[in-house]
Design an enzyme around this catalytic site. Sequence first.
Site, PDB file in Angstrom:
ATOM      1  N   ASN A  74      26.430  34.247  39.059  1.00 50.18           N
ATOM      2  CA  ASN A  74      26.258  33.688  37.716  1.00 50.18           C
ATOM      3  C   ASN A  74      25.931  32.216  37.890  1.00 50.18           C
ATOM      4  O   ASN A  74      26.813  31.409  38.180  1.00 50.18           O
ATOM      5  CB  ASN A  74      27.556  33.884  36.918  1.00 50.18           C
ATOM      6  N   LYS A 128      24.976  30.093  35.764  1.00 45.17           N
ATOM      7  CA  LYS A 128      25.317  29.254  34.599  1.00 45.17           C
ATOM      8  C   LYS A 128      24.144  28.317  34.247  1.00 45.17           C
ATOM      9  O   LYS A 128      23.002  28.693  34.458  1.00 45.17           O
ATOM     10  CB  LYS A 128      26.631  28.495  34.863  1.00 45.17           C
ATOM     11  N   HIS A 146      31.333  36.293  28.588  1.00 46.94           N
ATOM     12  CA  HIS A 146      31.893  35.339  29.561  1.00 46.94           C
ATOM     13  C   HIS A 146      32.837  34.378  28.829  1.00 46.94           C
ATOM     14  O   HIS A 146      32.582  34.002  27.680  1.00 46.94           O
ATOM     15  CB  HIS A 146      30.764  34.571  30.243  1.00 46.94           C
ATOM     16  N   GLU A 193      33.195  31.317  28.980  1.00 45.33           N
ATOM     17  CA  GLU A 193      32.551  30.092  28.484  1.00 45.33           C
ATOM     18  C   GLU A 193      31.816  30.356  27.174  1.00 45.33           C
ATOM     19  O   GLU A 193      31.734  29.480  26.316  1.00 45.33           O
ATOM     20  CB  GLU A 193      31.626  29.509  29.570  1.00 45.33           C
ATOM     21  N   GLU A 246      37.993  37.962  34.842  1.00 49.24           N
ATOM     22  CA  GLU A 246      37.893  36.555  35.212  1.00 49.24           C
ATOM     23  C   GLU A 246      39.005  35.779  34.520  1.00 49.24           C
ATOM     24  O   GLU A 246      38.850  35.354  33.364  1.00 49.24           O
ATOM     25  CB  GLU A 246      36.537  35.990  34.775  1.00 49.24           C
ATOM     26  N   GLY A 260      36.062  28.097  38.159  1.00 45.83           N
ATOM     27  CA  GLY A 260      35.602  26.748  38.469  1.00 45.83           C
ATOM     28  C   GLY A 260      36.710  25.775  38.802  1.00 45.83           C
ATOM     29  O   GLY A 260      36.478  24.576  38.888  1.00 45.83           O
ATOM     30  N   SER A 318      36.495  31.422  41.153  1.00 54.83           N
ATOM     31  CA  SER A 318      36.594  30.728  42.438  1.00 54.83           C
ATOM     32  C   SER A 318      36.508  31.674  43.640  1.00 54.83           C
ATOM     33  O   SER A 318      37.180  31.459  44.652  1.00 54.83           O
ATOM     34  CB  SER A 318      37.858  29.874  42.495  1.00 54.83           C
TER      35      SER A 318
HETATM   36  P1  PGA Z   1      33.449  30.284  39.562  1.00 56.96           P
HETATM   37  O1  PGA Z   1      32.868  30.963  38.218  1.00 56.96           O
HETATM   38  O2  PGA Z   1      33.137  31.229  40.687  1.00 56.96           O
HETATM   39  O3  PGA Z   1      32.718  28.989  39.677  1.00 56.96           O
HETATM   40  O4  PGA Z   1      34.913  30.123  39.353  1.00 56.96           O
HETATM   41  C1  PGA Z   1      32.940  32.342  38.019  1.00 56.96           C
HETATM   42  C2  PGA Z   1      32.360  32.700  36.684  1.00 56.96           C
HETATM   43  O5  PGA Z   1      32.558  31.942  35.716  1.00 56.96           O
HETATM   44  O6  PGA Z   1      31.688  33.742  36.549  1.00 56.96           O
END
Ligand code: PGA
Length: 248
Positions: free
Chosen positions: A9, A11, A94, A96, A164, A170, A209
Site C-alpha cells: 500500500n 499510500k 483503510h 486512514e 490492521e 506507521g 509495521s
Molecule cells: P505500515 O502501514 O506498514 O506503514 O504500518 C500499513 C498500512 O497502513 O497498510
Amino acid sequence: MRQTLVVGNWKMNGSRASVAHLLGEILEAIPASGAEVAVCPSYVHLAQAIELCAGSAVAVGAQDCSRMPAGAYTGEVSADMLVDQGCRWVILGHSERRQYHAESDALIAEKLSAAVAAGLQVIVCVGETREQRESGEAEAVVAGQLRGALQGQENLAGLVVAYEPVWAIGTGLTASPEQAQAMHAFIRACLSGLAGVDADATRVLYGGSVKAGNANQLFAQQDIDGALVGGAALDAGEFLAIVGAGAA
Ligand code: PGA
C-alpha cells in the site's frame, strides 16, 4: 491451503520517476512462484504501474474506489474505471480513510458492493485503536466492522480481510505474532458466521509495521495469510524480503 498474499500500500507517495525505479527493482527480482503479490499506488500512478507490471507476477490495485458507478461525483474514481485501466485489486476501509474521510462501515459496504459488481478483488481493512484495545473492546470493534461491511453482501468469494491495528500502522509498533494470531483466529470465526463467506478459504492479512525482520514470524502463524505493507513497501529490498518470507 491459502496462498500467501503480500500487498504493498503505497499510500500518497511517489512520482513517475520513483514508481518506475521501485517497480523496476521489484520486477527484476520478483520470484515467478511463491507468494501472490500486488502493489497499490495512488490513482495517478495506476496506469503507469499497470503498464510496467503487464505480463509479470505483480498485480496492481487501487487504495479506494467510489460507491457510485458513474456521474456527477467530482474527484471520485469508480470501480469500473479501475477495471478498465487494468486494476485487479482495491483496498477498502483503510483506517486512514475511516479517520481522515469519516468513512463508515455502511459506506464501506456500499463501496464493497460496487467493487465486487465491477469484478475487482477486494481487501477490506479492519482494526481497533489503541484506546479500544486498552479498554478491552478490540474484538467487539473488529466484529462490528466486519459485520458492518460484509453482512448482506451477495458475493464474497475471493474476499480478503486485512487486520490492521491502528496503533501499529506507521508507528514501528507491531502486534506480536501471538496477538495478531489471536485476532486473526477471531476474525475467521466471525467470518464463519456470515452468509456467503467461506471462512476457511478467506485470506486474512496482517498490516501494521510489517517489515523484512518480522514477516517470517507473522507468516508462521496459522491464521496469518500474508501482509498489507505500508512503509516497507516503498523499499524494494524490504518488500522483496517480505514476499520471500511468504514463499517459505
Ligand atoms: P505500515 O502501514 O506498514 O506503514 O504500518 C500499513 C498500512 O497502513 O497498510
